[in-house]
Design a protein around this motif. Structure first.
Motif, PDB file in Angstrom:
ATOM      1  N   LEU A 145       0.830  -1.203   0.000  1.00  0.00           N
ATOM      2  CA  LEU A 145       0.000   0.000   0.000  1.00  0.00           C
ATOM      3  C   LEU A 145       0.865   1.254   0.000  1.00  0.00           C
ATOM      4  O   LEU A 145       0.656   2.162  -0.823  1.00  0.00           O
ATOM      5  N   ARG A 146       1.832   1.305   0.883  1.00  0.00           N
ATOM      6  CA  ARG A 146       2.708   2.480   0.917  1.00  0.00           C
ATOM      7  C   ARG A 146       3.487   2.630  -0.394  1.00  0.00           C
ATOM      8  O   ARG A 146       3.640   3.745  -0.908  1.00  0.00           O
ATOM      9  N   GLU A 147       3.936   1.516  -0.951  1.00  0.00           N
ATOM     10  CA  GLU A 147       4.695   1.594  -2.207  1.00  0.00           C
ATOM     11  C   GLU A 147       3.837   2.166  -3.329  1.00  0.00           C
ATOM     12  O   GLU A 147       4.304   3.002  -4.118  1.00  0.00           O
ATOM     13  N   ALA A 148       2.581   1.736  -3.409  1.00  0.00           N
ATOM     14  CA  ALA A 148       1.690   2.269  -4.445  1.00  0.00           C
ATOM     15  C   ALA A 148       1.503   3.766  -4.271  1.00  0.00           C
ATOM     16  O   ALA A 148       1.496   4.527  -5.245  1.00  0.00           O
ATOM     17  N   TYR A 149       1.345   4.205  -3.030  1.00  0.00           N
ATOM     18  CA  TYR A 149       1.172   5.634  -2.748  1.00  0.00           C
ATOM     19  C   TYR A 149       2.444   6.406  -3.074  1.00  0.00           C
ATOM     20  O   TYR A 149       2.400   7.481  -3.697  1.00  0.00           O
ATOM     21  N   GLU A 150       3.593   5.875  -2.669  1.00  0.00           N
ATOM     22  CA  GLU A 150       4.858   6.569  -2.901  1.00  0.00           C
ATOM     23  C   GLU A 150       5.154   6.685  -4.398  1.00  0.00           C
ATOM     24  O   GLU A 150       5.662   7.708  -4.866  1.00  0.00           O
ATOM     25  N   LYS A 151       4.827   5.656  -5.162  1.00  0.00           N
ATOM     26  CA  LYS A 151       5.178   5.647  -6.581  1.00  0.00           C
ATOM     27  C   LYS A 151       4.178   6.404  -7.439  1.00  0.00           C
ATOM     28  O   LYS A 151       4.558   7.051  -8.427  1.00  0.00           O
ATOM     29  N   ARG A 152       2.860   6.334  -7.074  1.00  0.00           N
ATOM     30  CA  ARG A 152       1.850   6.831  -8.007  1.00  0.00           C
ATOM     31  C   ARG A 152       0.859   7.826  -7.402  1.00  0.00           C
ATOM     32  O   ARG A 152      -0.045   8.285  -8.087  1.00  0.00           O
ATOM     33  N   GLY A 153       0.997   8.159  -6.121  1.00  0.00           N
ATOM     34  CA  GLY A 153       0.157   9.201  -5.554  1.00  0.00           C
ATOM     35  C   GLY A 153      -1.121   8.721  -4.890  1.00  0.00           C
ATOM     36  O   GLY A 153      -1.371   7.517  -4.744  1.00  0.00           O
ATOM     37  N   TRP A 154      -1.957   9.690  -4.514  1.00  0.00           N
ATOM     38  CA  TRP A 154      -3.115   9.423  -3.660  1.00  0.00           C
ATOM     39  C   TRP A 154      -4.112   8.456  -4.293  1.00  0.00           C
ATOM     40  O   TRP A 154      -4.590   7.536  -3.617  1.00  0.00           O
ATOM     41  N   GLY A 155      -4.451   8.639  -5.563  1.00  0.00           N
ATOM     42  CA  GLY A 155      -5.451   7.780  -6.187  1.00  0.00           C
ATOM     43  C   GLY A 155      -5.032   6.325  -6.178  1.00  0.00           C
ATOM     44  O   GLY A 155      -5.823   5.438  -5.820  1.00  0.00           O
ATOM     45  N   ALA A 156      -3.795   6.063  -6.551  1.00  0.00           N
ATOM     46  CA  ALA A 156      -3.288   4.691  -6.559  1.00  0.00           C
ATOM     47  C   ALA A 156      -3.225   4.134  -5.149  1.00  0.00           C
ATOM     48  O   ALA A 156      -3.550   2.956  -4.910  1.00  0.00           O
ATOM     49  N   GLY A 157      -2.781   4.968  -4.210  1.00  0.00           N
ATOM     50  CA  GLY A 157      -2.712   4.515  -2.831  1.00  0.00           C
ATOM     51  C   GLY A 157      -4.076   4.181  -2.268  1.00  0.00           C
ATOM     52  O   GLY A 157      -4.266   3.137  -1.624  1.00  0.00           O
ATOM     53  N   MET A 158      -5.057   5.043  -2.511  1.00  0.00           N
ATOM     54  CA  MET A 158      -6.386   4.803  -1.976  1.00  0.00           C
ATOM     55  C   MET A 158      -7.036   3.588  -2.637  1.00  0.00           C
ATOM     56  O   MET A 158      -7.744   2.809  -1.978  1.00  0.00           O
ATOM     57  N   ALA A 159      -6.822   3.402  -3.921  1.00  0.00           N
ATOM     58  CA  ALA A 159      -7.360   2.215  -4.593  1.00  0.00           C
ATOM     59  C   ALA A 159      -6.761   0.949  -3.992  1.00  0.00           C
ATOM     60  O   ALA A 159      -7.467  -0.054  -3.787  1.00  0.00           O
ATOM     61  N   SER A 195       1.155  14.365  -3.264  1.00  0.00           N
ATOM     62  CA  SER A 195       1.185  14.205  -1.806  1.00  0.00           C
ATOM     63  C   SER A 195       1.879  12.912  -1.419  1.00  0.00           C
ATOM     64  O   SER A 195       1.808  11.918  -2.138  1.00  0.00           O
ATOM     65  N   ARG A 196       2.566  12.943  -0.276  1.00  0.00           N
ATOM     66  CA  ARG A 196       3.182  11.736   0.260  1.00  0.00           C
ATOM     67  C   ARG A 196       3.035  11.693   1.789  1.00  0.00           C
ATOM     68  O   ARG A 196       3.742  10.930   2.446  1.00  0.00           O
ATOM     69  N   ASP A 197       2.119  12.498   2.319  1.00  0.00           N
ATOM     70  CA  ASP A 197       2.006  12.605   3.766  1.00  0.00           C
ATOM     71  C   ASP A 197       0.646  12.177   4.301  1.00  0.00           C
ATOM     72  O   ASP A 197       0.309  12.455   5.448  1.00  0.00           O
ATOM     73  N   ASP A 198      -0.143  11.486   3.483  1.00  0.00           N
ATOM     74  CA  ASP A 198      -1.460  11.057   3.942  1.00  0.00           C
ATOM     75  C   ASP A 198      -1.300  10.074   5.104  1.00  0.00           C
ATOM     76  O   ASP A 198      -0.590   9.079   4.983  1.00  0.00           O
ATOM     77  N   PRO A 199      -1.954  10.320   6.252  1.00  0.00           N
ATOM     78  CA  PRO A 199      -1.758   9.442   7.413  1.00  0.00           C
ATOM     79  C   PRO A 199      -2.302   8.038   7.226  1.00  0.00           C
ATOM     80  O   PRO A 199      -1.890   7.112   7.925  1.00  0.00           O
TER      81      PRO A 199
END
Length: 289
Positions: A145-159, A195-199
């Motif tokens: 999950l963190r890797e998806a967010y770090e690489k591709r941003g909020w939408g990818a992380g939330m998905a 963004s990379r700081d979503d809690p």
């Protein structure tokens, strides 16, 4: 509703008081906490307790509560110290408490550290992923999950978060063999928002999901602790973590209506059943199992 700010060395903690203090009926105030949800997430539930004095607050670093400690991570012990400070500022403790998600983790840390603060705690779906039998696989899913967010941003992380939290059963090879979650399939933005700081999506809340409650300290506290789980969550991750937390504490879960956000009325997406949820919470606070 009155809004107050409690200034501490590490944060300016903003909390809301709905109703009189001290209470007119002699019953403790009802404190509602979440994580990473702030006070706005409890508006619907608080409105369904017009007879009670209800306290909500924004955890440090979230919503209106500003950090001054130079840190970015969220830890249950620090959050518990903050809630203890707010309860002290109320001058009307101990309190009854409904705590959900990461707020339930904070509340368990609070009961262990400050056993005189809470008379009854309803801890709703604490996401304590290391307590489940597939804890190592759950940690791997959290890493992904963190890797998806770090690489591709909020939408990818939330998905990825939705895919992870809706997966039924243990995290098996079949889970990890899935293609990356597509944010467009969930109606989420596909572009990187920067963004990379979503809690919820970064590693800033890992101390919460990795926390292990102290069953001996909780058992020694005078607090009545109830671990609650939504009926729709039975086989997904937060349902399984609730079962594992209850087992650690030597009890069984208490079933509530709806899902992880069952007390919400749709203002944050998938609606719960706030009327039924409030009715069940009232029953449990009054002593029902």
């Amino acid at each position: 509703m009155e809004t107050h700010t409690l200034t501490t060395a590490g944060a300016d903690l903003v909390y809301d008081v709905r109703g009189p203090l001290p209470t007119t009926d002699g019953r403790p105030p009802l404190f509602m906490i979440g994580q990473p949800m702030d006070a706005t997430g409890f508006a619907a539930l608080a409105a369904r307790f017009p007879e009670r004095t209800v306290i909500t607050y924004d955890p440090r670093g979230l919503g209106r509560s500003k950090r001054k400690d130079g840190r970015v991570e969220h830890t249950p012990q620090i959050q518990a110290d903050d809630v203890h400070a707010v309860i002290g500022a109320l001058g009307a403790g101990p309190v009854e408490m409904f705590a959900s998600s990461g707020g339930a983790v904070t509340a368990l840390a609070l009961v262990a550290a400050y056993p005189a603060d809470v008379t009854t705690l309803v801890a709703h779906e604490p996401p304590l992923i290391t307590l489940t039998p597939d804890g190592p696989a759950a940690l791997r899913a959290r890493d992904d999950l963190r890797e998806a967010y770090e690489k591709r941003g909020w939408g990818a992380g939330m998905a990825t978060f939705v895919a992870m939290t809706s997966w039924e059963g243990e995290f098996t090879d079949a889970y990890f063999a899935q293609p990356p979650a597509d944010p467009a399939a969930f109606g989420m933005p596909t572009e990187d928002d920067g963004s990379r700081d979503d809690p919820l999506l970064s590693d800033r809340s890992w101390a919460i999901s990795s926390y292990r409650p102290d069953p001996e300290a909780i058992a020694a506290a005078p607090t009545r602790v109830v671990i609650a789980v939504g009926e729709e969550s039975a086989n997904v991750q937060t349902g399984r973590t609730s079962e594992a937390t209850a087992e650690l504490l030597g009890q069984r879960v208490t079933v509530f209506p709806s899902h992880h956000g069952g007390f919400l009325d749709g203002e944050f997406g998938y609606p719960g059943k706030p009327d039924e949820f409030a009715h069940r919470l009232r029953q449990v606070l009054d002593g029902a199992s």
